[in-house]
Design a protein around this motif. Structure first.
Motif, PDB file in Angstrom:
ATOM      1  N   GLN A  56      51.042 -24.493  38.029  1.00  0.00           N
ATOM      2  CA  GLN A  56      50.525 -24.016  39.308  1.00  0.00           C
ATOM      3  C   GLN A  56      49.040 -23.666  39.210  1.00  0.00           C
ATOM      4  O   GLN A  56      48.263 -23.950  40.131  1.00  0.00           O
ATOM      5  CB  GLN A  56      51.332 -22.806  39.776  1.00  0.00           C
ATOM      6  N   VAL A  57      48.645 -23.064  38.098  1.00  0.00           N
ATOM      7  CA  VAL A  57      47.233 -22.747  37.889  1.00  0.00           C
ATOM      8  C   VAL A  57      46.420 -24.036  37.772  1.00  0.00           C
ATOM      9  O   VAL A  57      45.325 -24.154  38.351  1.00  0.00           O
ATOM     10  CB  VAL A  57      47.054 -21.889  36.616  1.00  0.00           C
ATOM     11  N   ALA A  58      46.953 -25.019  37.053  1.00  0.00           N
ATOM     12  CA  ALA A  58      46.241 -26.294  36.894  1.00  0.00           C
ATOM     13  C   ALA A  58      46.090 -27.006  38.237  1.00  0.00           C
ATOM     14  O   ALA A  58      45.021 -27.585  38.527  1.00  0.00           O
ATOM     15  CB  ALA A  58      47.001 -27.177  35.900  1.00  0.00           C
ATOM     16  N   ILE A  59      47.125 -26.967  39.067  1.00  0.00           N
ATOM     17  CA  ILE A  59      47.056 -27.586  40.390  1.00  0.00           C
ATOM     18  C   ILE A  59      46.014 -26.882  41.254  1.00  0.00           C
ATOM     19  O   ILE A  59      45.237 -27.526  41.978  1.00  0.00           O
ATOM     20  CB  ILE A  59      48.439 -27.549  41.065  1.00  0.00           C
ATOM     21  N   ALA A  60      45.986 -25.557  41.186  1.00  0.00           N
ATOM     22  CA  ALA A  60      45.018 -24.789  41.982  1.00  0.00           C
ATOM     23  C   ALA A  60      43.587 -25.077  41.533  1.00  0.00           C
ATOM     24  O   ALA A  60      42.668 -25.180  42.359  1.00  0.00           O
ATOM     25  CB  ALA A  60      45.319 -23.300  41.872  1.00  0.00           C
ATOM     26  N   LYS A  61      43.378 -25.225  40.234  1.00  0.00           N
ATOM     27  CA  LYS A  61      42.047 -25.576  39.727  1.00  0.00           C
ATOM     28  C   LYS A  61      41.620 -26.948  40.219  1.00  0.00           C
ATOM     29  O   LYS A  61      40.463 -27.162  40.613  1.00  0.00           O
ATOM     30  CB  LYS A  61      42.043 -25.534  38.200  1.00  0.00           C
ATOM     31  N   SER A  62      42.549 -27.889  40.188  1.00  0.00           N
ATOM     32  CA  SER A  62      42.250 -29.238  40.660  1.00  0.00           C
ATOM     33  C   SER A  62      41.908 -29.236  42.144  1.00  0.00           C
ATOM     34  O   SER A  62      40.980 -29.925  42.578  1.00  0.00           O
ATOM     35  CB  SER A  62      43.451 -30.154  40.398  1.00  0.00           C
ATOM     36  N   ALA A  63      42.641 -28.442  42.926  1.00  0.00           N
ATOM     37  CA  ALA A  63      42.367 -28.355  44.362  1.00  0.00           C
ATOM     38  C   ALA A  63      40.995 -27.750  44.630  1.00  0.00           C
ATOM     39  O   ALA A  63      40.274 -28.176  45.548  1.00  0.00           O
ATOM     40  CB  ALA A  63      43.453 -27.535  45.043  1.00  0.00           C
ATOM     41  N   LEU A  64      40.605 -26.768  43.813  1.00  0.00           N
ATOM     42  CA  LEU A  64      39.280 -26.165  43.976  1.00  0.00           C
ATOM     43  C   LEU A  64      38.181 -27.175  43.662  1.00  0.00           C
ATOM     44  O   LEU A  64      37.193 -27.291  44.415  1.00  0.00           O
ATOM     45  CB  LEU A  64      39.149 -24.942  43.064  1.00  0.00           C
ATOM     46  N   ASN A  65      38.320 -27.902  42.588  1.00  0.00           N
ATOM     47  CA  ASN A  65      37.320 -28.914  42.232  1.00  0.00           C
ATOM     48  C   ASN A  65      37.234 -30.003  43.299  1.00  0.00           C
ATOM     49  O   ASN A  65      36.141 -30.484  43.623  1.00  0.00           O
ATOM     50  CB  ASN A  65      37.667 -29.536  40.882  1.00  0.00           C
ATOM     51  N   GLN A  66      38.386 -30.361  43.854  1.00  0.00           N
ATOM     52  CA  GLN A  66      38.401 -31.388  44.893  1.00  0.00           C
ATOM     53  C   GLN A  66      37.719 -30.891  46.157  1.00  0.00           C
ATOM     54  O   GLN A  66      36.984 -31.634  46.812  1.00  0.00           O
ATOM     55  CB  GLN A  66      39.841 -31.784  45.199  1.00  0.00           C
ATOM     56  N   SER A  67      37.943 -29.613  46.504  1.00  0.00           N
ATOM     57  CA  SER A  67      37.309 -29.066  47.707  1.00  0.00           C
ATOM     58  C   SER A  67      35.803 -28.999  47.557  1.00  0.00           C
ATOM     59  O   SER A  67      35.056 -29.179  48.529  1.00  0.00           O
ATOM     60  CB  SER A  67      37.874 -27.677  48.007  1.00  0.00           C
ATOM     61  N   LYS A  68      35.333 -28.758  46.332  1.00  0.00           N
ATOM     62  CA  LYS A  68      33.882 -28.754  46.107  1.00  0.00           C
ATOM     63  C   LYS A  68      33.307 -30.161  46.238  1.00  0.00           C
ATOM     64  O   LYS A  68      32.214 -30.344  46.784  1.00  0.00           O
ATOM     65  CB  LYS A  68      33.582 -28.195  44.719  1.00  0.00           C
ATOM     66  N   ALA A  69      34.042 -31.131  45.728  1.00  0.00           N
ATOM     67  CA  ALA A  69      33.553 -32.515  45.796  1.00  0.00           C
ATOM     68  C   ALA A  69      33.546 -33.050  47.212  1.00  0.00           C
ATOM     69  O   ALA A  69      32.748 -33.942  47.548  1.00  0.00           O
ATOM     70  CB  ALA A  69      34.427 -33.402  44.903  1.00  0.00           C
ATOM     71  N   LEU A  70      34.387 -32.509  48.088  1.00  0.00           N
ATOM     72  CA  LEU A  70      34.475 -33.001  49.461  1.00  0.00           C
ATOM     73  C   LEU A  70      33.270 -32.623  50.308  1.00  0.00           C
ATOM     74  O   LEU A  70      33.198 -32.996  51.491  1.00  0.00           O
ATOM     75  CB  LEU A  70      35.759 -32.479  50.114  1.00  0.00           C
ATOM     76  N   TRP A  71      32.337 -31.880  49.731  1.00  0.00           N
ATOM     77  CA  TRP A  71      31.077 -31.626  50.450  1.00  0.00           C
ATOM     78  C   TRP A  71      30.416 -32.947  50.845  1.00  0.00           C
ATOM     79  O   TRP A  71      29.779 -33.056  51.897  1.00  0.00           O
ATOM     80  CB  TRP A  71      30.106 -30.841  49.555  1.00  0.00           C
ATOM     81  N   LEU A  72      30.554 -33.931  50.001  1.00  0.00           N
ATOM     82  CA  LEU A  72      29.902 -35.218  50.247  1.00  0.00           C
ATOM     83  C   LEU A  72      30.482 -35.950  51.444  1.00  0.00           C
ATOM     84  O   LEU A  72      29.846 -36.877  51.976  1.00  0.00           O
ATOM     85  CB  LEU A  72      30.017 -36.101  48.995  1.00  0.00           C
ATOM     86  N   ASP A  73      31.718 -35.554  51.866  1.00  0.00           N
ATOM     87  CA  ASP A  73      32.327 -36.235  53.005  1.00  0.00           C
ATOM     88  C   ASP A  73      31.551 -36.011  54.299  1.00  0.00           C
ATOM     89  O   ASP A  73      31.681 -36.796  55.254  1.00  0.00           O
ATOM     90  CB  ASP A  73      33.773 -35.752  53.194  1.00  0.00           C
ATOM     91  N   ALA A  74      30.785 -34.933  54.348  1.00  0.00           N
ATOM     92  CA  ALA A  74      30.019 -34.639  55.562  1.00  0.00           C
ATOM     93  C   ALA A  74      28.811 -35.552  55.707  1.00  0.00           C
ATOM     94  O   ALA A  74      28.218 -35.638  56.789  1.00  0.00           O
ATOM     95  CB  ALA A  74      29.565 -33.180  55.558  1.00  0.00           C
ATOM     96  N   PHE A  75      28.472 -36.244  54.646  1.00  0.00           N
ATOM     97  CA  PHE A  75      27.307 -37.133  54.678  1.00  0.00           C
ATOM     98  C   PHE A  75      27.781 -38.582  54.612  1.00  0.00           C
ATOM     99  O   PHE A  75      28.640 -38.941  53.806  1.00  0.00           O
ATOM    100  CB  PHE A  75      26.377 -36.844  53.496  1.00  0.00           C
ATOM    101  N   THR A  76      27.194 -39.395  55.477  1.00  0.00           N
ATOM    102  CA  THR A  76      27.516 -40.817  55.513  1.00  0.00           C
ATOM    103  C   THR A  76      26.236 -41.617  55.333  1.00  0.00           C
ATOM    104  O   THR A  76      25.259 -41.434  56.091  1.00  0.00           O
ATOM    105  CB  THR A  76      28.171 -41.212  56.845  1.00  0.00           C
TER     106      THR A  76
END
Length: 226
Positions: A56-76
């Motif tokens: 569960q901790v590993a999944i939560a860490k992965s979700a946090l890293n993914q949410s940080k990377a999704l900043w780029l989705d706002a730029f096209t």
């Protein structure tokens, strides 16, 4: 007469010592805290629920890293290619060749901080739950270990009582055959010995149950732990 009084006193001891025997044996001296720490470490390593918390901790860490990377989705980003020797009357351009353009989705950009914060809090919750469970399993191992030692001490008491009873019965049988004691006293000794034997069987079951409960949380047999 004096011998008879001694035998009668021994019978009284056998008849009424069942509950008092428990107070004569202590398991405190049997406690090994280094061994207990080893048991706790093994339980934390092997018990499935601990592994669930780790995942569960590993999944939560992965979700946090993914949410940080999704900043780029706002730029096209896109590009336009305009040949140098072409004339576009519909959408005339000043520059020729490759042209790069970047667009920003304001709505997505503004929602990202909230998403990252939520993912970080989810990670904190998973870590707190993991820490809570590790403390819980540590306390549980201690309780089961102490219960196992207590059951061993109880079994020693009951086994000793059976040996004492067997000795007393042999003496009373000899005295009864010589006419130095009554059949009633001899029969009471036999009954007491039977009861002590029953208590011993119950103590054996309690000890095996306590051992099984401890081994369940450890994931290995106690005999395998050095």
């Amino acid at each position: 007469m004096n011998k008879k009084l001694k035998l009668f006193g021994l019978i009284l001891f056998l008849l009424f010592s069942g509950n008092e025997l428990r107070a004569q044996e202590s398991f405190i001296s049997d406690i090994s805290y280094p061994y207990l720490e080893k048991l706790i470490a093994i339980a934390k390593k092997n018990y499935p629920e601990v592994k669930v918390r780790q995942s569960q901790v590993a999944i939560a860490k992965s979700a946090l890293n993914q949410s940080k990377a999704l900043w780029l989705d706002a730029f096209t980003a896109s590009y336009i290619y305009s040949p140098k020797n072409s004339l576009n009357l519909i959408t005339p351009t000043i520059f020729n060749g490759y042209q790069l353009s970047i667009s920003v989705n304001i709505g997505q950009l503004l929602s990202k901080p909230s998403a990252v914060h939520s993912a970080r809090e989810s990670l904190n919750v998973a870590q707190y739950q993991q820490q809570e469970y590790l403390l819980s399993i540590e306390a549980q191992v201690k309780r089961l270990y102490f219960a196992y030692l207590e059951s061993q001490a109880e079994l020693r008491v009951r086994a000793s009582a059976v040996l004492d009873g067997e000795t007393a019965v042999k003496q009373l049988k000899y005295s009864f055959e010589k006419g130095e004691t009554t059949f009633q006293i001899y029969n009471e000794a036999l009954t007491s010995l039977y009861n002590q034997g029953s208590y011993k069987v119950q103590a054996e079951l309690a000890m095996l149950t306590a051992k099984a409960n401890l081994e369940e949380i450890l994931g290995v047999k106690l005999e395998e732990i050095k």
